[in-house]
Motif scaffolding. Structure first.
Motif, PDB file in Angstrom:
ATOM      1  N   TRP A  62       1.368  -1.599   0.526  1.00 14.23           N
ATOM      2  CA  TRP A  62      -0.195  -0.110  -0.151  1.00 14.23           C
ATOM      3  C   TRP A  62       1.372   0.864   0.197  1.00 14.23           C
ATOM      4  O   TRP A  62       2.417   1.243   0.547  1.00 14.23           O
ATOM      5  CB  TRP A  62      -0.978   0.080   1.486  1.00 14.23           C
ATOM      6  CG  TRP A  62      -2.380   0.965   1.502  1.00 14.23           C
ATOM      7  CD1 TRP A  62      -1.910   2.053   1.962  1.00 14.23           C
ATOM      8  CD2 TRP A  62      -3.142   0.751   0.437  1.00 14.23           C
ATOM      9  NE1 TRP A  62      -3.779   3.165   1.349  1.00 14.23           N
ATOM     10  CE2 TRP A  62      -4.057   2.168   0.512  1.00 14.23           C
ATOM     11  CE3 TRP A  62      -4.135  -0.185  -0.559  1.00 14.23           C
ATOM     12  CZ2 TRP A  62      -4.820   2.291  -0.402  1.00 14.23           C
ATOM     13  CZ3 TRP A  62      -4.876   0.244  -1.230  1.00 14.23           C
ATOM     14  CH2 TRP A  62      -5.684   0.998  -1.351  1.00 14.23           C
ATOM     15  N   PRO A  63       0.122   2.654  -0.647  1.00 15.72           N
ATOM     16  CA  PRO A  63       1.170   3.816  -0.944  1.00 15.72           C
ATOM     17  C   PRO A  63       1.875   4.383   0.404  1.00 15.72           C
ATOM     18  O   PRO A  63       0.491   4.322   1.359  1.00 15.72           O
ATOM     19  CB  PRO A  63       0.652   4.212  -1.386  1.00 15.72           C
ATOM     20  CG  PRO A  63      -0.787   4.264  -1.705  1.00 15.72           C
ATOM     21  CD  PRO A  63      -0.600   2.512  -1.444  1.00 15.72           C
ATOM     22  N   TRP A  71       7.001   0.134  -4.124  1.00 11.32           N
ATOM     23  CA  TRP A  71       6.880  -0.736  -5.075  1.00 11.32           C
ATOM     24  C   TRP A  71       7.426  -1.745  -4.405  1.00 11.32           C
ATOM     25  O   TRP A  71       8.796  -2.248  -4.644  1.00 11.32           O
ATOM     26  CB  TRP A  71       8.106  -0.042  -5.391  1.00 11.32           C
ATOM     27  CG  TRP A  71       7.009   1.371  -6.028  1.00 11.32           C
ATOM     28  CD1 TRP A  71       7.794   2.802  -5.592  1.00 11.32           C
ATOM     29  CD2 TRP A  71       6.411   1.659  -6.964  1.00 11.32           C
ATOM     30  NE1 TRP A  71       7.031   3.776  -6.112  1.00 11.32           N
ATOM     31  CE2 TRP A  71       5.903   3.468  -7.009  1.00 11.32           C
ATOM     32  CE3 TRP A  71       5.090   0.632  -7.775  1.00 11.32           C
ATOM     33  CZ2 TRP A  71       5.817   4.316  -7.779  1.00 11.32           C
ATOM     34  CZ3 TRP A  71       4.403   1.721  -8.745  1.00 11.32           C
ATOM     35  CH2 TRP A  71       4.578   2.953  -8.707  1.00 11.32           C
ATOM     36  N   LEU A  72       6.829  -3.163  -4.553  1.00 16.32           N
ATOM     37  CA  LEU A  72       6.718  -3.673  -4.327  1.00 16.32           C
ATOM     38  C   LEU A  72       7.789  -5.404  -5.479  1.00 16.32           C
ATOM     39  O   LEU A  72       8.747  -5.918  -4.948  1.00 16.32           O
ATOM     40  CB  LEU A  72       5.949  -4.903  -3.402  1.00 16.32           C
ATOM     41  CG  LEU A  72       6.326  -6.742  -2.925  1.00 16.32           C
ATOM     42  CD1 LEU A  72       7.016  -6.229  -1.518  1.00 16.32           C
ATOM     43  CD2 LEU A  72       4.850  -7.403  -2.429  1.00 16.32           C
ATOM     44  N   VAL A 131      -1.219   5.730 -11.452  1.00 16.88           N
ATOM     45  CA  VAL A 131      -0.390   5.735 -10.510  1.00 16.88           C
ATOM     46  C   VAL A 131       1.185   5.864 -10.943  1.00 16.88           C
ATOM     47  O   VAL A 131       2.102   6.419 -10.274  1.00 16.88           O
ATOM     48  CB  VAL A 131      -0.079   4.760  -9.683  1.00 16.88           C
ATOM     49  CG1 VAL A 131      -1.134   3.674  -8.879  1.00 16.88           C
ATOM     50  CG2 VAL A 131       0.403   2.946 -10.519  1.00 16.88           C
ATOM     51  N   ILE A 132       1.393   6.229 -12.258  1.00 19.94           N
ATOM     52  CA  ILE A 132       2.278   6.778 -13.202  1.00 19.94           C
ATOM     53  C   ILE A 132       3.059   7.552 -12.260  1.00 19.94           C
ATOM     54  O   ILE A 132       4.114   7.775 -12.720  1.00 19.94           O
ATOM     55  CB  ILE A 132       1.746   6.850 -13.998  1.00 19.94           C
ATOM     56  CG1 ILE A 132       2.783   6.757 -15.555  1.00 19.94           C
ATOM     57  CG2 ILE A 132       0.990   7.753 -14.399  1.00 19.94           C
ATOM     58  CD1 ILE A 132       3.716   5.227 -14.985  1.00 19.94           C
ATOM     59  N   CYS A 164       4.818  -2.561 -11.708  1.00 16.90           N
ATOM     60  CA  CYS A 164       6.042  -2.000 -10.898  1.00 16.90           C
ATOM     61  C   CYS A 164       5.715  -2.710  -9.073  1.00 16.90           C
ATOM     62  O   CYS A 164       6.124  -2.465  -8.063  1.00 16.90           O
ATOM     63  CB  CYS A 164       6.715  -0.757 -10.759  1.00 16.90           C
ATOM     64  SG  CYS A 164       7.118  -0.026 -12.108  1.00 16.90           S
ATOM     65  N   THR A 165       4.495  -2.568  -8.901  1.00 18.93           N
ATOM     66  CA  THR A 165       3.656  -2.392  -7.538  1.00 18.93           C
ATOM     67  C   THR A 165       3.225  -4.296  -7.383  1.00 18.93           C
ATOM     68  O   THR A 165       3.326  -4.278  -6.090  1.00 18.93           O
ATOM     69  CB  THR A 165       2.313  -2.028  -7.719  1.00 18.93           C
ATOM     70  OG1 THR A 165       1.105  -3.073  -8.977  1.00 18.93           O
ATOM     71  CG2 THR A 165       2.370  -0.806  -8.372  1.00 18.93           C
ATOM     72  N   THR A 166       3.303  -5.073  -8.042  1.00 18.32           N
ATOM     73  CA  THR A 166       3.504  -6.664  -8.066  1.00 18.32           C
ATOM     74  C   THR A 166       4.374  -7.493  -7.189  1.00 18.32           C
ATOM     75  O   THR A 166       5.781  -7.438  -8.127  1.00 18.32           O
ATOM     76  CB  THR A 166       2.267  -7.192  -8.839  1.00 18.32           C
ATOM     77  OG1 THR A 166       3.324  -6.840 -10.282  1.00 18.32           O
ATOM     78  CG2 THR A 166       0.810  -5.997  -8.981  1.00 18.32           C
ATOM     79  N   GLN A 167       4.213  -8.412  -6.597  1.00 19.16           N
ATOM     80  CA  GLN A 167       5.482  -9.739  -7.072  1.00 19.16           C
ATOM     81  C   GLN A 167       4.737 -10.586  -6.549  1.00 19.16           C
ATOM     82  O   GLN A 167       3.349 -10.789  -6.396  1.00 19.16           O
ATOM     83  CB  GLN A 167       6.463  -9.639  -6.011  1.00 19.16           C
ATOM     84  CG  GLN A 167       7.571 -10.329  -5.863  1.00 19.16           C
ATOM     85  CD  GLN A 167       8.424 -10.195  -7.514  1.00 19.16           C
ATOM     86  OE1 GLN A 167       7.888 -11.446  -7.997  1.00 19.16           O
ATOM     87  NE2 GLN A 167       9.039  -9.794  -7.049  1.00 19.16           N
TER      88      GLN A 167
END
Length: 343
Positions: A24-25, A88-89, A324-325, A333-336
């Motif tokens: 979460w940001p 940025w996970l 979010v850019i 970029c946000t995910t893993q």
């Protein structure tokens, strides 16, 4: 021993997932903190889209748990309290590797906020171990500063990256190219590394590959290209295209290359935004694709059509790529992804 010596390998992103992790940001670390509410909505949209396909675990700072819970992200979403500096996970989370018997482990890279750009980053550097501990997964500590967005694999021994990022002096200045490549091989199980030159113009990550090229399948690479000779990305993408056209993968295959036209340039607060359709994310049975609308309406349509043609068995789920850019990244970029464990 290293993961490679124990027959672990980094699987392809399109392999089946157990779940997706996302952070979460954090308003205090945002480039534009006044945009926190709109960015939070952007994250909520991404999370809800992914949750249509697979479970999602959201890393949340403990003091924000109740606030995020009130957003009602859905039954397929779990909140996990883990202190973090930034969101940025892909870059500070673990890189999962799979053993011959299907067992999972995670690589814990060193993290220094993209070359020391955003202090503090001490909490982010400790996120991966906490995720692995919570999931009951073994950990390999790599003596290398690296972010997950800087590498992409075909799952069959070939990895793609950029010289601009992995060889940047703000990451591992004490190591040679050969030493960096050897560490990457040992911890991902890669046999062959394709070195592109540069990432997209304006990319503050120093050229992460997940904005410019990725594997669609073993032996098949998608690259975002630019047709305007006046655009800095024109020569960047042409040079990378030449490299891909003149290389083979770990199996000796000449690469099939699929081109996706970049969206038109957009600036925000005096800087170019790193708009990329290649920052999409594979989920179980689908693809989460950022689209941008407005002047990008035509290229949005072309990107969606191209991916639908490449992946006829996957549903292309679009999300607002503008959400979010401005903070410097997008969906990938946000995910893993956590690969599915096999008994």
């Amino acid at each position: 021993m290293y993961p490679k010596e124990l027959n672990y390998r980094m699987p392809a992103e399109w392999d089946k997932h157990e779940r997706t992790y996302i952070s979460w940001p954090v308003q205090a670390s945002m480039v534009f903190p006044d945009n926190y509410e709109s960015v939070s909505r952007g994250y909520a949209e991404i999370i809800s889209a992914i949750a249509e396909f697979e479970p999602v675990t959201v890393i949340v700072n403990p003091e924000e748990l109740e606030t995020v819970r009130q957003m009602k992200l859905g039954d397929n979403v779990t909140l996990l309290p883990v202190r973090h500096n930034d969101a940025w996970l892909r870059d500070n989370g673990p890189t999962f590797v799979v053993g011959e018997g299907g067992e999972l482990a995670g690589v814990n890279w060193k993290f220094n906020a993209w070359g020391g750009k955003y202090a503090p980053w001490d909490l982010d550097d400790n996120v991966a171990p906490q995720i692995l501990e919570q999931a009951g997964i073994g950990q390999f500590d790599a003596p290398l500063v690296m972010e997950g967005g800087s590498i992409h694999t075909d799952g069959e021994g070939t990895l793609i990256t950029t010289e601009e990022c992995l060889l940047h002096t703000n990451r591992n200045p004490e190591l040679s190219r050969e030493e960096i490549e050897e560490y990457v091989r040992k911890y991902t199980g890669a046999e062959s590394i394709i070195w592109l030159k540069r990432g997209l113009s304006g990319d503050e990550t120093d050229g992460h590959v997940d904005n410019i090229a990725c594997f669609a399948a073993p032996g098949k690479v998608i690259i975002q290209v630019c047709g305007d000779p006046q655009d800095e990305n024109y020569e960047i993408t042409r040079e990378n295209l030449r490299i891909l056209e003149n290389t083979v993968d770990a199996k000796g295959r000449k690469l099939e290359i699929v081109q996706i036209q970049q969206p038109p340039r957009v600036d925000y607060d005096g800087s170019r935004l790193t708009l990329s359709y290649l920052n999409f994310y594979f989920v179980n049975g689908g693809i989460i694709l950022p689209v941008f609308g407005g002047t990008a309406a035509e290229t949005d349509k072309l990107a969606e059509q191209t991916l639908a043609g490449l992946f006829p068995d996957r549903r292309i789920r679009t999300v607002n790529g503008n959400g979010v850019i401005a903070e410097g990244g997008n969906v990938h970029c946000t995910t893993q992804q956590m690969p599915a464990r096999r008994a």
